[in-house]
Design a protein around this motif. Structure first.
Motif, short mmCIF file in Angstrom:
data_model
loop_
_atom_site.label_atom_id
_atom_site.label_comp_id
_atom_site.label_asym_id
_atom_site.label_seq_id
_atom_site.Cartn_x
_atom_site.Cartn_y
_atom_site.Cartn_z
N THR A 1 7.60 -20.49 20.46
CA THR A 1 7.02 -20.09 19.18
C THR A 1 6.15 -18.85 19.34
O THR A 1 6.23 -17.90 18.53
N ALA A 2 5.33 -18.83 20.38
CA ALA A 2 4.46 -17.68 20.60
C ALA A 2 5.28 -16.42 20.87
O ALA A 2 4.98 -15.33 20.35
N GLY A 3 6.31 -16.55 21.69
CA GLY A 3 7.14 -15.38 22.00
C GLY A 3 7.84 -14.84 20.77
O GLY A 3 7.85 -13.63 20.51
N PHE A 4 8.46 -15.74 19.98
CA PHE A 4 9.14 -15.27 18.78
C PHE A 4 8.15 -14.73 17.75
O PHE A 4 8.47 -13.82 16.98
N ALA A 5 6.95 -15.30 17.71
CA ALA A 5 5.95 -14.79 16.77
C ALA A 5 5.60 -13.34 17.08
O ALA A 5 5.48 -12.50 16.16
N VAL A 6 5.46 -13.02 18.36
CA VAL A 6 5.15 -11.64 18.74
C VAL A 6 6.31 -10.72 18.36
O VAL A 6 6.11 -9.63 17.78
N VAL A 7 7.53 -11.13 18.69
CA VAL A 7 8.69 -10.30 18.37
C VAL A 7 8.82 -10.13 16.86
O VAL A 7 9.14 -9.04 16.35
N TYR A 8 8.61 -11.21 16.12
CA TYR A 8 8.72 -11.13 14.67
C TYR A 8 7.68 -10.19 14.08
O TYR A 8 7.97 -9.40 13.16
N ALA A 9 6.44 -10.24 14.61
CA ALA A 9 5.38 -9.34 14.12
C ALA A 9 5.74 -7.88 14.38
O ALA A 9 5.57 -7.01 13.51
N LEU A 10 6.27 -7.59 15.57
CA LEU A 10 6.67 -6.22 15.88
C LEU A 10 7.82 -5.77 14.99
O LEU A 10 7.85 -4.62 14.52
N ALA A 11 8.79 -6.69 14.75
CA ALA A 11 9.92 -6.33 13.89
C ALA A 11 9.46 -6.09 12.47
O ALA A 11 9.95 -5.19 11.77
N LEU A 12 8.48 -6.88 11.99
CA LEU A 12 7.96 -6.69 10.64
C LEU A 12 7.26 -5.35 10.51
O LEU A 12 7.46 -4.61 9.53
#
Length: 751
Positions: free
Chosen positions: A40-51
């Motif tokens: 969850t933490a890893g995808f959250a970081v990637v999702y924030a960067l993609a956003l």
């Protein structure tokens, strides 16, 4: 979202056979939670960067981002965490990051809430539809990669439905209208095109590489292991293949620069499709997926900075839609070609494997057939022998037509076999031919051999019927059996002659020893013993001859009237008992169904069964025998029940063995061959025989024989059985009664 919100058992269950204690389950549960939270933490970081990256591509004058990679990251995120125990954390994290990211980049709070909800529902709908439509894919409920154009079509459909119906229409458009944002059909179309392009390109990349990443630990163990495997694969790859990969990468870079930067206002984007086709047809699908991701992002960046043919479109919404449609088109064409190629390769490999397996199977079957000691022939619908194994060639000669063999085939009595009655011809007509012994002569007609032939119909693939024929050489076996039968007959004849002498002289000596002296009485007792021994020996010899006849003699099949035959046997047994001063047996029978059998063999069968029923009865009781029959399935089932002493437990099958006596001892004399003879007679007629207990006491024997013409079956077969009149007459009238019963039997049983 029924699949996302459902409670799922942890996938880290204890191995089979390992006791799962409370502490071990707790430890594994904590580990699963930790792994899930780390993801969850890893995808959250990637999702924030993609956003943030998406918000940086907002087109001037439209307020809409050109690309939205966060949508693709969200669907991959929820696919990975599909069965996680902490899914609610993923939902909260995505919603909060989407809201914070939009507000931080200048979006109003109400619009930010709507956009966050739209992204969440979009990801949920995507995962749910993917699990419903393609459950075998990784990210749904399976572990498979995209493997066919059909999978790609379903993925595109899931993307469109999730983006348009769930996110855009239900939340994005309605929410933006409520937030007083400017709305038009062009804005709505651009919104959905952006979501579809982002989910399709980024989501496809995640779904393709997902199985490799999830199985990384199992395959490589570490980055060092992965590097070693990659280095080994690269070294094993031919140099020309490496050069082709480099050529595609270089040509794509030059082509995109020429098409988007140095185009001089010319529409040079269409030649880029050729590079996509080149990569899709020639190179690995993994390379193609990365190719689309990299150069699709490059096309968007060029368009965003005013370079390329799409930048020439004045309307910002149409410009964004054109660029997104171009990326989706290039990706869809390339993946369709690559997946079609992969599917074709897989099918060809499977076909090759099946062909090799069939070749091995055919070779094995050929070896088995060629090694058979029996001959085998395959005859087609035209009577041509299309296959004959070496044993068949040795027995019958080279393969030819069925009519070539027919003149050389005869019955054992010397009569010829017609073409219509040949076993292959009967099988081609649909009949299953049981083994039959036939005489085959050589082509010159002199020497011959006896072959046991059987034939079975074999349906062909084209609807025709073939015949499989088996030949077993029994010439030596028949010769030995005939010699044994001749020897047994000679021995029996030679034994009967001295027995006759012993019996005759014993009777004469007994008559001569007439007196009351003790010595004479002792001599008379000895002579009686000799006489009884001779009688027993004669019975044994007769039974041996009967058993040999039942086993080997040819059957002469005729219609047998069981009613008349049983009546005649019952009358004879009654006369014998009356003459011996024993209780006269009472035999009850109804109208029995006629059978198609050998009359002499059937009489011997019934004589043995009825005789046993009378013999194995308590001497103080009157024997009662009941004979009935039923007709079913082309056979007549005959039951012989008595009130005798019955069969000992556990011997209901053993009594049909040779020389087995269920009641050994002097009380019930016998050789142990009677029921063996019955069993042999019935089986030679194709029937069955078994013994059981009579519910009223005694034994019950049931056997089946082929039925005669159904038209001749009695109409009153189910009538109540009638008792045969077997009461003894006076001495003065016995001879007349016997004569009358013999003559009048048919009329009496026809009543």
């Amino acid at each position: 979202m029924e699949r996302i919100s459902a409670t799922v058992t942890s996938t880290t269950a204890a191995p089979a056979g390992t006791p799962a204690t409370a502490s071990s389950r707790t430890g594994r549960g904590l580990l699963s939670v930790r792994v899930s939270l780390a993801r969850t933490a890893g995808f959250a970081v990637v999702y924030a960067l993609a956003l943030l990256a998406g918000r940086m591509t907002v087109i001037d004058g439209s307020g809409m981002a050109l690309v939205w990679p966060a949508a693709g990251v969200a669907v991959v995120w929820f696919c990975v965490q599909r069965h996680a125990r902490t899914r609610w954390v993923d939902v909260c994290a995505l919603s909060l990051i989407a809201l914070a990211g939009n507000v931080a980049t200048g979006v109003a709070v109400p619009a930010g809430v709507v956009l966050a909800a739209a992204n969440l529902v979009q990801a949920v709908v995507f995962v749910w539809l993917l699990g419903r439509w393609r459950p075998t894919l990784w990210g749904a409920d399976g572990n498979a990669r995209l493997s066919a154009p059909r999978d790609l079509a379903y993925l595109l459909a899931v993307t469109v439905v999730a983006a348009a119906a769930a996110a855009s229409a239900a939340f994005g458009l309605t929410g933006l209208w409520l937030a007083a944002a400017p709305m038009s059909w062009l804005v709505a179309a651009e919104w959905m095109a952006r979501q579809v392009a982002s989910i399709f390109v980024v989501g496809t990349t995640g779904l393709w590489f997902g199985p490799a990443i999830s199985g990384f630990q199992a395959r490589h163990g570490s980055l060092a292991g992965w590097w070693q495997a990659t280095d080994k694969a690269l070294r094993a790859m031919p140099a020309w293949r490496v050069a082709e990969y480099l050529a595609v990468a270089l040509c794509s870079t030059v082509a995109y620069l020429m098409g988007f930067v140095f185009d001089h206002g010319l529409p040079l984007a269409f030649p880029l499709i050729a590079l996509t086709v080149w990569a899709a047809v020639r190179l690995r699908t993994s390379f193609l997926v990365l190719h689309h991701l990299i150069f699709g992002a490059a096309a968007m960046l060029f368009t965003l900075h005013g370079e390329g043919p799409m930048a020439a479109v004045a309307d910002p919404h149409l410009r964004a839609m054109t660029a997104q449609a171009y990326v989706v088109l290039i990706s869809a064409i390339g993946l369709a070609l690559a997946l079609g190629r992969d599917e074709r390769i897989t099918l060809m490999a499977e076909l090759t494997r099946q062909k090799e397996e069939q070749t091995r199977h055919a070779a094995m079957m050929s070896a088995v057939i060629d090694s058979m000691a029996d001959g085998l022939s395959l005859v087609d619908a035209d009577g041509q022998v299309v296959l004959r194994n070496p044993a068949g060639v040795r027995l019958l000669g080279p393969a030819g037509a069925m009519h070539d063999v027919q003149p050389r085939v005869h019955h054992l009595d010397g009569s010829p076999v017609t073409a219509q009655t040949l076993p292959p011809a009967r099988a081609l007509a649909g009949e299953k031919v049981d083994p039959i012994d036939l005489l085959f002569t050589d082509p010159d007609g002199r020497d011959g051999r006896i072959l046991r032939v059987s034939a079975t119909p074999l349906p062909g693939c084209d609807g025709t019927r073939n015949a499989v024929v088996l030949y077993h050489d029994v010439t030596v076996e028949r010769r030995h059996r005939d010699q044994l039968a001749t020897f047994a007959g000679a021995v029996a004849h030679d034994l009967q002659s001295p027995l006759t002498t012993v019996e005759g002289w014993s009777e004469a000596a007994a008559d001569a020893l007439d007196g009351d002296q003790p010595a004479i009485g002792l001599a008379r007792d000895g002579m009686n013993r000799v006489t009884r021994a001779a009688v027993r020996m004669r019975g044994l010899i007769n039974d041996l001859l009967a058993y040999t006849s039942a086993r080997d003699a040819d059957l002469n099949l005729t219609q047998v009237d069981l009613t008349a035959m049983v009546g005649d046997i019952a009358a004879g047994r009654a006369d014998t008992a009356a003459a011996a001063g024993q209780p006269v047996p009472q035999v009850a029978l109804g109208r029995l169904h006629p059978v198609l059998a050998d009359s002499g063999a059937v009489r011997q069968l019934l004589e043995n069964l009825i005789g046993n029923a009378i013999k194995y009865t308590d001497p103080a009781a009157t024997p009662h025998v009941r004979v009935t029959s039923t007709h079913s399935g082309g056979f007549v089932q005959v039951t012989v029940a008595d009130n005798g002493i019955g069969i000992p437990a556990g011997q209901h099958e053993a009594i049909f063995d040779n020389f087995h006596r269920a009641h050994p001892g002097a009380a019930y004399a016998g050789t142990g061959l009677g029921l063996a003879i019955c069993h042999r007679i019935v089986t030679r007629h194709g029937g069955t025989i078994h013994a059981g207990d009579n519910p009223g006491g005694g034994a019950r024997f049931t056997f089946t024989l082929p039925a005669a013409d159904p038209i001749s079956a009695p109409t009153d077969a189910n009538a109540a059985p009638r008792a045969v009149v077997t009461a003894p007459e006076t001495a003065a009238t016995r001879q007349h009664t016997n004569h009358a019963s013999t003559v009048a039997a048919p009329a009496r049983f026809a009543a």
